[in-house]
Design a protein around this motif. Structure first.
Motif, mmCIF file in Angstrom:
data_model
loop_
_atom_site.group_PDB
_atom_site.id
_atom_site.type_symbol
_atom_site.label_atom_id
_atom_site.label_comp_id
_atom_site.label_asym_id
_atom_site.label_seq_id
_atom_site.Cartn_x
_atom_site.Cartn_y
_atom_site.Cartn_z
ATOM 1 N N LYS A 38 -22.476 37.798 10.448
ATOM 2 C CA LYS A 38 -23.262 38.741 9.656
ATOM 3 C C LYS A 38 -22.922 38.609 8.169
ATOM 4 O O LYS A 38 -23.812 38.634 7.305
ATOM 5 C CB LYS A 38 -22.986 40.166 10.144
ATOM 6 C CG LYS A 38 -23.776 41.239 9.407
ATOM 7 C CD LYS A 38 -23.457 42.625 9.983
ATOM 8 C CE LYS A 38 -24.213 43.721 9.223
ATOM 9 N NZ LYS A 38 -23.893 45.072 9.762
ATOM 10 N N CYS A 88 -24.485 28.023 10.274
ATOM 11 C CA CYS A 88 -24.064 27.449 9.002
ATOM 12 C C CYS A 88 -23.425 26.078 9.209
ATOM 13 O O CYS A 88 -23.126 25.669 10.322
ATOM 14 C CB CYS A 88 -23.117 28.387 8.265
ATOM 15 S SG CYS A 88 -21.466 28.501 8.962
ATOM 16 N N GLU A 99 -28.249 32.361 -2.632
ATOM 17 C CA GLU A 99 -29.459 31.549 -2.503
ATOM 18 C C GLU A 99 -29.085 30.088 -2.263
ATOM 19 O O GLU A 99 -29.723 29.153 -2.737
ATOM 20 C CB GLU A 99 -30.357 31.690 -3.735
ATOM 21 C CG GLU A 99 -30.848 33.110 -3.950
ATOM 22 C CD GLU A 99 -31.721 33.269 -5.170
ATOM 23 O OE1 GLU A 99 -31.570 32.478 -6.130
ATOM 24 O OE2 GLU A 99 -32.560 34.179 -5.176
ATOM 25 N N LYS A 130 -22.362 32.811 -7.847
ATOM 26 C CA LYS A 130 -23.724 32.295 -8.012
ATOM 27 C C LYS A 130 -24.008 31.941 -9.473
ATOM 28 O O LYS A 130 -24.576 30.876 -9.773
ATOM 29 C CB LYS A 130 -24.748 33.310 -7.509
ATOM 30 C CG LYS A 130 -26.200 32.895 -7.799
ATOM 31 C CD LYS A 130 -27.200 33.865 -7.238
ATOM 32 C CE LYS A 130 -28.598 33.648 -7.827
ATOM 33 N NZ LYS A 130 -29.044 32.254 -7.866
ATOM 34 N N LYS A 165 -24.427 35.440 6.456
ATOM 35 C CA LYS A 165 -25.826 35.605 6.062
ATOM 36 C C LYS A 165 -25.942 36.453 4.801
ATOM 37 O O LYS A 165 -26.800 36.194 3.937
ATOM 38 C CB LYS A 165 -26.625 36.218 7.212
ATOM 39 C CG LYS A 165 -26.679 35.330 8.451
ATOM 40 C CD LYS A 165 -27.478 35.951 9.576
ATOM 41 C CE LYS A 165 -27.333 35.150 10.869
ATOM 42 N NZ LYS A 165 -27.733 33.747 10.714
ATOM 43 N N GLN A 166 -25.071 37.445 4.667
ATOM 44 C CA GLN A 166 -25.078 38.281 3.466
ATOM 45 C C GLN A 166 -24.732 37.450 2.232
ATOM 46 O O GLN A 166 -25.382 37.570 1.183
ATOM 47 C CB GLN A 166 -24.079 39.431 3.638
ATOM 48 C CG GLN A 166 -24.109 40.452 2.505
ATOM 49 C CD GLN A 166 -23.078 41.569 2.716
ATOM 50 O OE1 GLN A 166 -22.349 41.597 3.708
ATOM 51 N NE2 GLN A 166 -23.013 42.489 1.748
ATOM 52 N N GLU A 182 -25.045 34.179 1.880
ATOM 53 C CA GLU A 182 -26.103 33.195 1.629
ATOM 54 C C GLU A 182 -27.304 33.831 0.939
ATOM 55 O O GLU A 182 -27.939 33.214 0.075
ATOM 56 C CB GLU A 182 -26.516 32.534 2.931
ATOM 57 C CG GLU A 182 -25.443 31.622 3.504
ATOM 58 C CD GLU A 182 -25.855 30.917 4.781
ATOM 59 O OE1 GLU A 182 -25.332 29.822 5.054
ATOM 60 O OE2 GLU A 182 -26.709 31.472 5.522
ATOM 61 N N ASP A 183 -27.616 35.062 1.299
ATOM 62 C CA ASP A 183 -28.729 35.756 0.660
ATOM 63 C C ASP A 183 -28.477 35.962 -0.832
ATOM 64 O O ASP A 183 -29.393 35.849 -1.654
ATOM 65 C CB ASP A 183 -28.973 37.113 1.335
ATOM 66 C CG ASP A 183 -29.626 36.982 2.700
ATOM 67 O OD1 ASP A 183 -30.142 35.882 3.018
ATOM 68 O OD2 ASP A 183 -29.601 37.966 3.465
ATOM 69 N N ILE A 184 -27.217 36.264 -1.178
ATOM 70 C CA ILE A 184 -26.873 36.481 -2.587
ATOM 71 C C ILE A 184 -26.824 35.156 -3.345
ATOM 72 O O ILE A 184 -27.366 35.032 -4.451
ATOM 73 C CB ILE A 184 -25.524 37.210 -2.719
ATOM 74 C CG1 ILE A 184 -25.591 38.596 -2.066
ATOM 75 C CG2 ILE A 184 -25.118 37.342 -4.195
ATOM 76 C CD1 ILE A 184 -24.243 39.261 -1.900
#
Length: 278
Positions: free
Chosen positions: A123, A166, A133, A81, A126-127, A129-131
């Motif tokens: 799962k 996704c 952003e 990121k 999604k983890q 993608e959350d990190i």
């Protein structure tokens, strides 16, 4: 420029001197494995920064191990990121595979084609993608054995895309390689891919070990059946940004541009066909 009709090239360090002086206008974007670039300083770091300030870049990772049994390496994803933030890169794709267990295997291994694996991967997507952003885009991979398979490659890939919600990096050469190695119809597989999930495409060369064994190497020219599959992809799903992968045996830029231009020609032909049908 039509955003669908972009053609890209995987950037390698040996290209930096040349492309920092003059980058061919035929190349619309570059793709890099962030693992190979995010720790670079000095001359390489300055050259890379120069290019990212001038051209669009995509990230295509190697080490995320989205299907690996070990816990997700959260710090690694945070480093990705930071790298993408620094260089204002929005696109991040990875392989629908794994490359780590107790240690790192430096190879892409096939995830077992099971319902359990579908839930597990979704799962973790999604983890990530959350990190990040950002969206995580998954690539269909070449594979040579399918341990513990309870569903087909097609069923597994589409199930993961659906459950994780996704996007997909559709690798045309990987479809061809797998179709030879596992004896299925490449065009039928291609047509079954979910158009609405496709974000961009890869095309590459490979090595023919035997008449029924092909190895995905990215070290040779694209062959005619793969070009035909790319044309079929555009006709079936529409035109998407398409990247030429060449990891070794890299020819001089004018030779690379022959394949870059061939991609562009297929894109423009399909856009013209679509206009005529409209």
């Amino acid at each position: 420029m039509d955003e669908r009709a972009k053609v890209g090239l995987g950037l390698r360090r040996e290209m930096l001197d040349e492309f920092c002086q003059s980058s061919p206008q035929e190349i619309n974007f570059f793709e890099v494995a962030p693992e190979n670039w995010m720790t670079l300083g000095g001359k390489y770091g300055r050259q890379f920064k120069q290019l990212t300030e001038q051209y669009e870049f995509f990230c295509h990772g190697l080490s995320l191990s989205i299907g690996g049994p070990a816990e997700l390496d959260v710090q690694f994803v945070k480093n990705i990121k930071s790298f993408m933030d620094e260089h204002k890169i929005s696109v991040y794709s990875e392989h629908l595979s794994y490359c780590s267990g107790i240690g790192h295997m430096y190879d892409l291994m096939p995830i077992p084609f099971t319902e359990e694996a579908v839930h597990y991967v979704a799962k973790r997507v999604k983890q990530v993608e959350d990190i990040l952003e950002r969206a995580l885009i998954l690539e269909n991979v070449s594979f040579y054995t399918a341990p513990g398979a309870q569903m087909s490659e097609l069923e597994f890939v589409t199930a993961v895309l659906d459950e994780s919600d996704c996007k997909m990096l559709l690798d045309v050469n990987n479809i061809y390689v797998n179709s030879i190695n596992h004896q299925y119809d490449a065009k039928q597989f291609l047509r079954a891919m979910p158009t609405e999930r496709i974000e961009y495409l890869h095309i590459a060369g490979h090595y023919e070990e035997d008449k029924d064994l092909i190895v995905d190497t990215h070290g040779a020219d694209v062959i005619s059946p793969v070009w035909e599959l790319l044309a079929e992809c555009y006709q079936t799903h529409g035109v998407f940004p398409t990247l030429l992968e060449r990891d070794f045996n890299i020819p001089e830029t004018p030779v690379l541009l022959e394949e870059i231009n061939q991609i562009a020609q297929y894109q423009q032909l399909e856009i013209a066909n679509l206009a005529r049908r409209a």
